[in-house]
Scaffold this active site. Structure first.
Site, PDB file in Angstrom:
ATOM      1  N   HIS A  12       2.463   4.103  -1.493  1.00  0.00           N
ATOM      2  CA  HIS A  12       2.752   2.793  -2.083  1.00  0.00           C
ATOM      3  C   HIS A  12       1.710   2.415  -3.134  1.00  0.00           C
ATOM      4  CE1 HIS A  12      -0.607   0.807  -0.009  1.00  0.00           C
ATOM      5  NE2 HIS A  12      -0.279   1.534   1.055  1.00  0.00           N
ATOM      6  N   GLY A  13       2.050   1.425  -3.968  1.00  0.00           N
ATOM      7  CA  GLY A  13       1.132   0.927  -4.975  1.00  0.00           C
ATOM      8  C   GLY A  13       0.004   0.103  -4.365  1.00  0.00           C
ATOM      9  N   GLU A  14      -0.946  -0.258  -5.203  1.00  0.00           N
ATOM     10  CA  GLU A  14      -2.128  -0.991  -4.742  1.00  0.00           C
ATOM     11  C   GLU A  14      -1.783  -2.388  -4.247  1.00  0.00           C
ATOM     12  OE1 GLU A  14      -6.131  -1.586  -7.129  1.00  0.00           O
ATOM     13  OE2 GLU A  14      -4.845  -3.367  -7.308  1.00  0.00           O
ATOM     14  N   ARG A  62       4.829  -3.471   1.161  1.00  0.00           N
ATOM     15  CA  ARG A  62       4.235  -2.729   0.041  1.00  0.00           C
ATOM     16  C   ARG A  62       5.005  -1.467  -0.305  1.00  0.00           C
ATOM     17  NH1 ARG A  62       0.959  -2.831   4.527  1.00  0.00           N
ATOM     18  NH2 ARG A  62       0.030  -0.908   5.356  1.00  0.00           N
ATOM     19  N   GLU A  90       2.425   2.844   8.323  1.00  0.00           N
ATOM     20  CA  GLU A  90       1.021   3.215   8.362  1.00  0.00           C
ATOM     21  C   GLU A  90       0.507   3.214   9.795  1.00  0.00           C
ATOM     22  OE1 GLU A  90      -1.281   4.878   7.481  1.00  0.00           O
ATOM     23  OE2 GLU A  90      -2.245   3.938   5.741  1.00  0.00           O
TER      24      GLU A  90
END
Length: 298
Positions: A12-14, A62, A90
């Site tokens: 995923h992106g930040e 996210r 996660e």
């Protein structure tokens, strides 16, 4: 008969917490930062010519936002349905901050069966430096340390194994229902799109079709997930399935967390009707050249 498919895995992106080095896990469902949305768009532009047949994502915010950002840029997959799978979540950390205790209690009552499987212990919502301090106090390396009440690395790896085996069975079942693809069938366009997208020369060509008599790809799968989860999934592919690696991938890269929107590509081969493990070839790992033009937002 051999069945082959491509597996593209993207982190995923930040998020704001990524930048502040705060552990998120599953309990902290932080959205993408402005930089994170830019990274997702950049990954989408890089992957725009890839013809995905299946898209899977973790069901956390996210990853959902990153998947949306990637598909928005696609030439072929804008309207593709995304399958959200909790196995792609996660490694979870339970929040210990006082302001979150009430919400945590409600979540435990409503979703106890989920939270019992998704634990990163007392480290969740805390700074990475605190996790390192906990590991040091316990006399363990941070990479191998499991916080009190947390999900072990073996458990995370088992989730990765479970999802990968599910994916193999799904592709095999669909290939069997459709009948094996012949040369010149549309499946070859999946390989062509990959070879054009990943600038890896002979490495990519060899991985995508090392044998001219090999069947075309039965599927091209996109998976969007998380850093620690991906590291354990890749460990399963390399350690358990003996995935071959390109010379450009170092051993240290295998134990490193992918950068935000880092892209990895694997080609999976398995034989129908045989009780043998699939063979896996890594084309690239944690590719991030698409981020060269992305500027961080302060």
């Amino acid at each position: 008969m051999m069945t082959r498919f491509a597996l593209t895995v993207v982190r995923h992106g930040e998020t704001r917490f990524n930048k502040e080095k705060i552990l998120q896990g599953q309990g902290v469902d932080e959205p993408l930062s402005e930089t994170g949305f830019k990274q997702a768009a950049a990954a989408g532009i890089f992957l725009k010519n890839v013809k995905f047949t299946h898209v899977f994502s973790s069901d956390l915010t996210r990853t959902k936002q990153t998947t949306c950002g990637i598909l928005e840029k696609s030439k072929f997959c804008k309207d593709m349905a995304v399958k959200y799978d909790s196995r792609l979540r996660e490694r979870v950390r339970e929040l210990q901050h006082e302001c979150c205790l009430q919400r945590r209690t409600l979540c435990l009552r409503a979703h106890a069966h989920l939270l019992s499987k998704n634990k990163y212990g007392v480290a969740e919502g805390r700074a990475l430096s605190e996790l390192r301090a906990m590991a040091k106090a316990a006399g363990e390396e941070c990479l191998m340390f499991t916080p009190p009440g947390g999900e072990t690395l073996a458990q995370v790896k088992m989730r990765g194994k479970d999802f990968f085996e599910f994916l193999c069975q799904l592709i095999l079942k669909e290939a069997d229902e459709k009948g094996q693809f012949s040369q010149g069938a549309p499946s070859n366009s999946l390989e062509t799109s990959l070879a054009k997208t990943f600038p890896l020369g002979k490495t990519c060509a060899s991985a995508c079709n090392s044998d001219s008599s090999a069947p075309g790809l039965a599927a091209s799968v996109l998976v969007v997930s998380h850093g620690a989860y991906m590291r354990n999934l890749f460990d399963y592919l390399v350690t358990d399935l003996k995935c071959s690696l390109p010379a450009s991938v170092s051993r240290s890269e295998l134990v490193s967390v992918s950068p935000n929107t880092g892209i990895s590509l694997f080609i999976v081969n398995f034989e129908e009707g045989r009780e043998v493990q699939p063979t896996v070839q890594c084309v690239c790992m944690n590719l991030q050249e698409h981020l060269n033009g992305v500027t961080e937002t302060c």
